[in-house]
Every structure is written in structure tokens, then in C-alpha cells.
Design an enzyme around this catalytic site. Structure first.
Site, PDB file in Angstrom:
ATOM      1  N   ASP A   9       0.874  -1.160   0.000  1.00 44.46           N
ATOM      2  CA  ASP A   9       0.000   0.000   0.000  1.00 44.46           C
ATOM      3  C   ASP A   9       0.923   1.225   0.000  1.00 44.46           C
ATOM      4  O   ASP A   9       2.124   1.103   0.255  1.00 44.46           O
ATOM      5  CB  ASP A   9      -0.881  -0.033   1.254  1.00 44.46           C
ATOM      6  CG  ASP A   9      -1.654   1.247   1.451  1.00 44.46           C
ATOM      7  OD1 ASP A   9      -2.385   1.649   0.535  1.00 44.46           O
ATOM      8  OD2 ASP A   9      -1.511   1.848   2.532  1.00 44.46           O
ATOM      9  N   ASP A  11      -0.144   5.202   0.889  1.00 45.21           N
ATOM     10  CA  ASP A  11      -0.374   6.216   1.911  1.00 45.21           C
ATOM     11  C   ASP A  11      -0.460   5.604   3.302  1.00 45.21           C
ATOM     12  O   ASP A  11      -1.289   4.726   3.557  1.00 45.21           O
ATOM     13  CB  ASP A  11      -1.655   6.990   1.605  1.00 45.21           C
ATOM     14  CG  ASP A  11      -1.525   7.835   0.347  1.00 45.21           C
ATOM     15  OD1 ASP A  11      -0.465   8.469   0.180  1.00 45.21           O
ATOM     16  OD2 ASP A  11      -2.467   7.855  -0.462  1.00 45.21           O
TER      17      ASP A  11
END
Length: 230
Positions: A9, A11
């Protein structure tokens, strides 16, 4: 099954970016004359909805206001965000070492995120001074899938582009929605809670660790990178 790839991922996982996102949203709202302002509590709540355009639509609905042109507004916000990151951004502890060690061990690297591809590029330029496709073998981002996290679509796309089954990869996340998405694709997932997600429920994760520094690497990551250090 032998570990062959790591899927990240972006952020909150690679870097603590959410405050930069929030600031960019607020600047864009002010420029557009909307009168909107997202404080930290509001933004934490809105983060339960993945995707910046989706958050804006949700906020308009919650406040009973007409939705703005979210596509144009989000594009403006992304430009503002990229300018902010160009001023400097630090990776979270252990991320740089993990990426270097994984490369040395012959593992492939991928991104599976709901943020836009330009935002991934901005982060790669800020943190590695390289284009995103020079850091990652596969980038699955933004609106490339019909459903965003917690749906598994973005992870399924990343696996397809890697040409690997779920058992050959390990996902890295910071949020409950991310855990649900990774698990939905059959992936094992390691969580490093971030500023806006530290109180969330990470049930289903393989491990919840404070950072991606080598001392915290769980199995099967530690085995795959045994003897390899940045």
C-alpha cells in the site's frame, strides 16, 4: 510456497502522507471557493471511505451540499499534493532497507493502492529521487479497478500483473480496509499502523508491527531475507 514478491500500500504504509493529503484537499477547497475545511477528526472519519473523489462525494452528501466537479477538483488537489511532496518527504522507518533487501534477495516489488498513479509517482520522486516504475515492478493504482478497498480488486490486479498466486506474495498495509482487501485476494498481510489508523481493528493480519525495520520482520519475510541486509 516460496515468497517471490512484496506488495505495498502507499499512503500511511510507505510514508506518513495523510497530513499532506489533508492539507492539499483544504488548499484546493479554498481555491475553489467551496468553504469546506477538513480538520483531523473529520479526515480520520472520511478515511473510512477509500479514494479522494469518493471522500468528497461522501462529504457533500453528509453536509447536504451539491457535489462539486470532483474529477477536476481532485486533479487540482493532486497537483497541490505533488508540489508539497517535492519539498521533501521521509519514508517510514525500515521501508528503504526493506526495499533494498528485497531487491538483493531477488524479490519483485509491487504497489496496490487506491491513490492515483500521479500520487505514487510524486512519492517515488520525493523519497527515492526515481520514477515509480524504477522502484516497483508493478503499479496497480487509483481508478484501474471498479471497486476500491476494502474490495480485493486492486490486489487481484497487482497479482495478475505480477503473474503470481497469492501464496507467493506478502502485502503491507496500515489500515483495516487494506487488511480486508489483501485478505480478500488471499494474501497474507503485515500491518504497520499509521497516524490515522493506529486505533483500527487489524484482525486477519499475519502480524501487526511498529515498523518495517529488520528487527520486526515476521515470518515468512525474515526467512526470505535471511542473510540479506541493506
Amino acid at each position: 510456497m516460496t515468497l517471490a514478491a512484496l506488495i505495498f500500500d502507499v499512503d500511511g504504509t510507505l510514508a506518513e502522507t495523510e497530513e499532506a493529503h489533508r492539507h492539499a484537499f483544504n488548499l484546493s477547497f479554498a481555491e475553489a471557493g467551496l468553504g469546506w475545511h477538513w480538520d483531523r477528526d473529520t479526515y480520520r472519519r472520511l478515511l473510512r471511505t477509500t479514494g479522494g473523489k469518493e471522500r468528497m462525494r461522501r462529504y457533500a452528501q453528509e453536509t447536504g451540499q451539491p457535489a462539486p466537479d470532483v474529477t477536476a477538483l481532485h486533479a487540482r488537489k493532486s497537483e497541490t499534493y505533488a508540489r508539497q511532496l517535492a519539498q521533501g518527504l521521509a519514508l517510514r522507518p525500515g521501508v528503504a532497507d526493506l526495499v533494498t533487501a528485497a531487491r538483493a534477495a531477488g524479490l519483485r516489488l509491487a504497489v496496490a493502492t487506491t491513490t492515483s498513479a500521479p500520487n505514487v509517482q510524486a512519492l517515488a520522486r520525493a523519497c527515492w529521487d526515481r520514477d515509480a516504475d524504477q522502484v516497483f515492478d508493478v503499479i496497480a493504482a487509483g481508478d484501474e479497478v471498479p471497486r476500491k478497498k476494502p474490495a480485493a480488486d486492486i490486489y487481484t490486479l497487482a497479482l495478475a500483473r505480477l503473474g503470481l498466486p497469492a501464496g507467493a506474495a506478502l502485502a503491507f498495509e496500515d489500515s483495516r480496509n487494506g487488511v480486508l482487501a489483501a485478505r480478500g485476494a488471499g494474501l497474507r498481510v503485515v500491518v504497520t499502523p499509521a497516524l490515522y489508523t493506529e486505533a483500527e481493528d487489524f484482525t486477519g493480519a499475519l502480524a501487526v508491527i511498529p515498523s518495517l525495520e529488520p528487527a520486526h520482520w515476521p515470518e515468512p519475510l525474515a526467512t526470505a531475507l535471511a542473510g540479506v541486509r541493506a
